[in-house]
Enzyme design. Structure first.
Site, PDB file in Angstrom:
ATOM      1  N   ASP A 145       0.861  -1.194   0.000  1.00  0.00           N
ATOM      2  CA  ASP A 145       0.000   0.000   0.000  1.00  0.00           C
ATOM      3  C   ASP A 145       0.894   1.240   0.000  1.00  0.00           C
ATOM      4  OD1 ASP A 145      -2.443  -1.602   0.414  1.00  0.00           O
ATOM      5  OD2 ASP A 145      -1.544  -2.011   2.370  1.00  0.00           O
ATOM      6  N   LYS A 202      -0.972   9.995   0.550  1.00  0.00           N
ATOM      7  CA  LYS A 202      -1.087  11.304   1.208  1.00  0.00           C
ATOM      8  C   LYS A 202       0.065  11.506   2.200  1.00  0.00           C
ATOM      9  CE  LYS A 202      -6.065  11.571   0.792  1.00  0.00           C
ATOM     10  NZ  LYS A 202      -7.333  11.198   1.385  1.00  0.00           N
TER      11      LYS A 202
HETATM   12  C1  SAM Z   1      -1.599  -3.526  -2.217  1.00  0.00           C
HETATM   13  S1  SAM Z   1      -1.668  -5.126  -1.560  1.00  0.00           S
HETATM   14  C2  SAM Z   1      -0.447  -6.011  -2.546  1.00  0.00           C
HETATM   15  C3  SAM Z   1      -0.623  -7.496  -2.454  1.00  0.00           C
HETATM   16  C4  SAM Z   1       0.407  -8.342  -3.221  1.00  0.00           C
HETATM   17  N1  SAM Z   1       1.737  -8.144  -2.696  1.00  0.00           N
HETATM   18  C5  SAM Z   1       0.376  -8.096  -4.700  1.00  0.00           C
HETATM   19  O1  SAM Z   1       1.349  -7.525  -5.226  1.00  0.00           O
HETATM   20  O2  SAM Z   1      -0.616  -8.470  -5.348  1.00  0.00           O
HETATM   21  C6  SAM Z   1      -0.792  -4.937  -0.016  1.00  0.00           C
HETATM   22  C7  SAM Z   1      -1.080  -6.053   0.973  1.00  0.00           C
HETATM   23  O3  SAM Z   1      -0.209  -5.890   2.101  1.00  0.00           O
HETATM   24  C8  SAM Z   1      -0.920  -6.285   3.261  1.00  0.00           C
HETATM   25  N2  SAM Z   1      -0.228  -5.645   4.406  1.00  0.00           N
HETATM   26  C9  SAM Z   1      -0.192  -4.336   4.705  1.00  0.00           C
HETATM   27  N3  SAM Z   1       0.549  -4.113   5.809  1.00  0.00           N
HETATM   28  C10 SAM Z   1       1.002  -5.344   6.200  1.00  0.00           C
HETATM   29  C11 SAM Z   1       1.808  -5.780   7.285  1.00  0.00           C
HETATM   30  N4  SAM Z   1       2.305  -4.921   8.202  1.00  0.00           N
HETATM   31  N5  SAM Z   1       2.061  -7.112   7.395  1.00  0.00           N
HETATM   32  C12 SAM Z   1       1.564  -7.983   6.489  1.00  0.00           C
HETATM   33  N6  SAM Z   1       0.787  -7.617   5.453  1.00  0.00           N
HETATM   34  C13 SAM Z   1       0.507  -6.314   5.310  1.00  0.00           C
HETATM   35  C14 SAM Z   1      -2.339  -5.818   3.010  1.00  0.00           C
HETATM   36  O4  SAM Z   1      -3.283  -6.547   3.775  1.00  0.00           O
HETATM   37  C15 SAM Z   1      -2.501  -6.067   1.514  1.00  0.00           C
HETATM   38  O5  SAM Z   1      -3.064  -7.330   1.257  1.00  0.00           O
END
Ligand code: SAM
Length: 211
Positions: A111, A115
């Site tokens: 993510d 912002k």
């Molecule tokens: C934008 S998605 C990308 C998913 C995947 N890596 C892809 O490229 O299709 C980011 C993912 O990171 C997970 N995420 C965010 N912060 C995290 C954390 N601290 N530990 C593990 N997962 C996390 C979110 O739940 C989300 O599923």
């Protein structure tokens, strides 16, 4: 699916002491090499890497329950024996891992929190980089990919000043193109469909004696 497979593959850290767990022993039989993915989303990349590298243990961290279910489905179909799942914030698991016990970390299309007031939520922060530097073995790799150029610059700004990491780059194709052995991710596919630019940044964990 969750009820049947999660007890087999899920990692429970309830009683793990800080920096005590050798992740190689999370696999039966223990595996010599361990890679960890932070935020695997739908799990396509983790599942494919596990198939391509059957003697490497793959640990996936993802709190999103639909993502956990999606990965479990792929394991049930693909038969990978080298995957373990942590269904929570990766930082909780990383804190339990022993020093220099992980051979590669993937952070793929995280993510971007575009912002400015949300930048502090980005996974790449000095404290998280210190935690990754602690668990990565000497010479191990940290692979970061994004389609958000602001996050790419942020990652470079933080990693190039961190004493434990060295960016692996010689020519522009080293960051513009996916590295050798790349497996696609769901968010990467969305990004390609939208025609967005992407950055694939590879960092080496420097040997401890050299820091
Ligand atoms: C934008 S998605 C990308 C998913 C995947 N890596 C892809 O490229 O299709 C980011 C993912 O990171 C997970 N995420 C965010 N912060 C995290 C954390 N601290 N530990 C593990 N997962 C996390 C979110 O739940 C989300 O599923």
């Amino acid at each position: 699916m969750l009820d049947e497979w999660l007890p087999r593959l899920g990692i429970d850290i309830a009683e793990a002491a800080t920096a005590s767990c050798d992740p190689r022993t999370l696999f039966a039989p223990p595996l010599p090499t361990v890679w960890l993915e932070v935020g695997y989303g739908g799990g396509e990349h983790l599942a494919a890497q596990a198939l391509a590298h059957p003697t490497t243990g793959l640990i996936g961290c993802e709190p999103y329950v639909n993502g956990v279910a999606s990965l479990l489905r792929q394991v049930a179909e693909g038969g990978q024996r080298n995957i373990r799942i942590f269904g929570d914030d990766a930082r909780l698991l990383i804190d339990t891992l022993a020093d220099a016990s992980v051979d590669r970390v993937f952070l793929l299309f995280p993510d971007p929190w575009p912002k400015v007031r949300h930048h502090k939520r980005r996974f790449i922060q000095p404290g998280n980089l210190d935690a990754l530097a602690r668990v990565l073995a000497d010479g191990a790799e940290f692979l970061f990919a994004t389609d958000h150029m602001g996050y790419a610059r942020w990652a470079l700004a933080h990693l190039t000043v961190h004493p434990a990491f060295k960016w692996q780059v010689e020519v522009p194709a080293d960051w513009r193109e996916p590295p050798v052995g790349w497996q696609p991710t769901r968010y990467e596919a969305k990004s390609i469909a939208q025609g967005l630019p992407r950055a694939y940044l590879r960092f080496r964990r420097l040997p401890r004696g050299a820091v």
